[in-house]
Write a protein that holds these residues in place. Structure first.
Motif, PDB file in Angstrom:
ATOM      1  N   HIS A   1      31.922  24.370   6.942  1.00 61.77           N
ATOM      2  CA  HIS A   1      31.624  23.863   8.284  1.00 61.77           C
ATOM      3  C   HIS A   1      31.880  22.367   8.341  1.00 61.77           C
ATOM      4  O   HIS A   1      31.605  21.650   7.388  1.00 61.77           O
ATOM      5  N   THR A   2      32.383  21.920   9.460  1.00 58.76           N
ATOM      6  CA  THR A   2      32.617  20.499   9.689  1.00 58.76           C
ATOM      7  C   THR A   2      31.891  20.075  10.956  1.00 58.76           C
ATOM      8  O   THR A   2      31.470  20.916  11.752  1.00 58.76           O
ATOM      9  N   SER A   3      31.788  18.791  11.173  1.00 61.87           N
ATOM     10  CA  SER A   3      31.169  18.289  12.407  1.00 61.87           C
ATOM     11  C   SER A   3      32.100  18.489  13.604  1.00 61.87           C
ATOM     12  O   SER A   3      31.670  18.404  14.747  1.00 61.87           O
ATOM     13  N   LYS A   4      33.389  18.769  13.343  1.00 58.43           N
ATOM     14  CA  LYS A   4      34.361  18.962  14.423  1.00 58.43           C
ATOM     15  C   LYS A   4      34.273  20.349  15.051  1.00 58.43           C
ATOM     16  O   LYS A   4      34.816  20.586  16.112  1.00 58.43           O
ATOM     17  N   LYS A   5      33.617  21.286  14.375  1.00 62.67           N
ATOM     18  CA  LYS A   5      33.417  22.651  14.895  1.00 62.67           C
ATOM     19  C   LYS A   5      34.730  23.331  15.282  1.00 62.67           C
ATOM     20  O   LYS A   5      34.927  23.760  16.407  1.00 62.67           O
ATOM     21  N   TYR A   6      35.658  23.415  14.317  1.00 62.87           N
ATOM     22  CA  TYR A   6      36.909  24.125  14.549  1.00 62.87           C
ATOM     23  C   TYR A   6      36.628  25.590  14.872  1.00 62.87           C
ATOM     24  O   TYR A   6      35.655  26.169  14.378  1.00 62.87           O
TER      25      TYR A   6
ATOM     26  N   GLU B   1      35.723  28.126  12.168  1.00 70.02           N
ATOM     27  CA  GLU B   1      34.390  28.021  11.584  1.00 70.02           C
ATOM     28  C   GLU B   1      33.410  28.995  12.227  1.00 70.02           C
ATOM     29  O   GLU B   1      32.387  29.322  11.628  1.00 70.02           O
ATOM     30  N   THR B   2      33.691  29.435  13.425  1.00 70.98           N
ATOM     31  CA  THR B   2      32.781  30.334  14.137  1.00 70.98           C
ATOM     32  C   THR B   2      33.096  31.809  13.909  1.00 70.98           C
ATOM     33  O   THR B   2      32.353  32.669  14.354  1.00 70.98           O
TER      34      THR B   2
ATOM     35  N   GLU C   1      36.807  17.526   6.870  1.00 68.16           N
ATOM     36  CA  GLU C   1      36.620  16.679   8.061  1.00 68.16           C
ATOM     37  C   GLU C   1      37.889  15.902   8.382  1.00 68.16           C
ATOM     38  O   GLU C   1      38.213  15.675   9.528  1.00 68.16           O
TER      39      GLU C   1
END
Length: 147
Positions: free
Chosen positions: A50-55, A58-59, A87
Motif C-alpha cells: 500500500h502507498t499513500s497515493k492509493k493506486y 492496491e484496492t 511511493e
C-alpha cells in the motif's frame, strides 16, 4: 490464503419456523468452517503493498483458479499475487515481482490430497501485479490453459 471445508444443508422447511430466512426461503443454519491450509501444505499470503497515493491496483484482491493443470483427475490451485509498488514509482511503471513473496503460486494436488508447490517447475511465477485468472482449454488438447 485460507482454504476452508464446510457444509450446510440448503433444504427449506415447508412448515416454516422462527429460524427461517424470509428473504431466501431457507432456514438459518450456521455454517462450520475449518482452516486446512497448513495441513494441506498450501502456504500462500497475498502480497498487496500500500502507498499513500492509493493506486487502483492496491484496492483489488487477487484471483484463484481451481483446475486440473496436468490432467491427472485432481483439482490443482493457481493463486494470483500482487507485486511491489513504491511511493516513488513514476507514472506508467509496471510493478515488478521482485522475489518469491510476490510470485503467483501453482499447487499440484498429490494423491493423498495434500499439495506441492510447482510454481518454479511450471514457470508461472508471473510478471506485474496480478488481479485475476481465467482458465479454459483454448487449444482443445484436453488440458486446461491459464488465460
Amino acid at each position: 490464503m485460507l482454504l476452508c471445508a464446510g457444509a450446510a444443508p440448503l433444504a427449506t422447511n415447508p412448515k416454516g419456523s422462527a429460524n427461517d430466512n424470509p428473504s431466501q426461503g431457507l432456514p438459518a443454519i450456521p455454517a462450520k468452517f475449518t482452516e486446512v491450509t497448513s495441513a494441506l501444505d498450501v502456504h500462500f499470503e497475498h502480497a498487496a503493498p500500500h502507498t499513500s497515493k492509493k493506486y487502483l491496483v492496491e484496492t483489488m484482491g487477487s484471483g484463484v483458479a481451481l483446475f486440473d493443470y496436468d490432467n491427472d483427475g485432481k483439482l490443482d490451485l493457481f493463486l494470483v499475487n500482487g507485486a511491489e509498488i513504491n511511493e516513488s514509482s513514476p507514472p506508467g511503471t509496471i510493478p515488478k515481482k521482485t522475489g518469491p513473496k510476490y510470485w503467483n503460486r501453482l499447487y499440484h494436488q498429490k494423491p493423498d490430497g495434500t499439495f506441492e508447490d510447482v510454481t518454479e517447475k511450471a514457470g508461472l511465477q508471473g510478471a506485474g501485479y496480478g488481479m485475476g485468472v481465467a482458465v479454459g482449454d483454448y487449444d482443445n488438447d484436453g488440458y486446461e490453459d491459464l488465460l
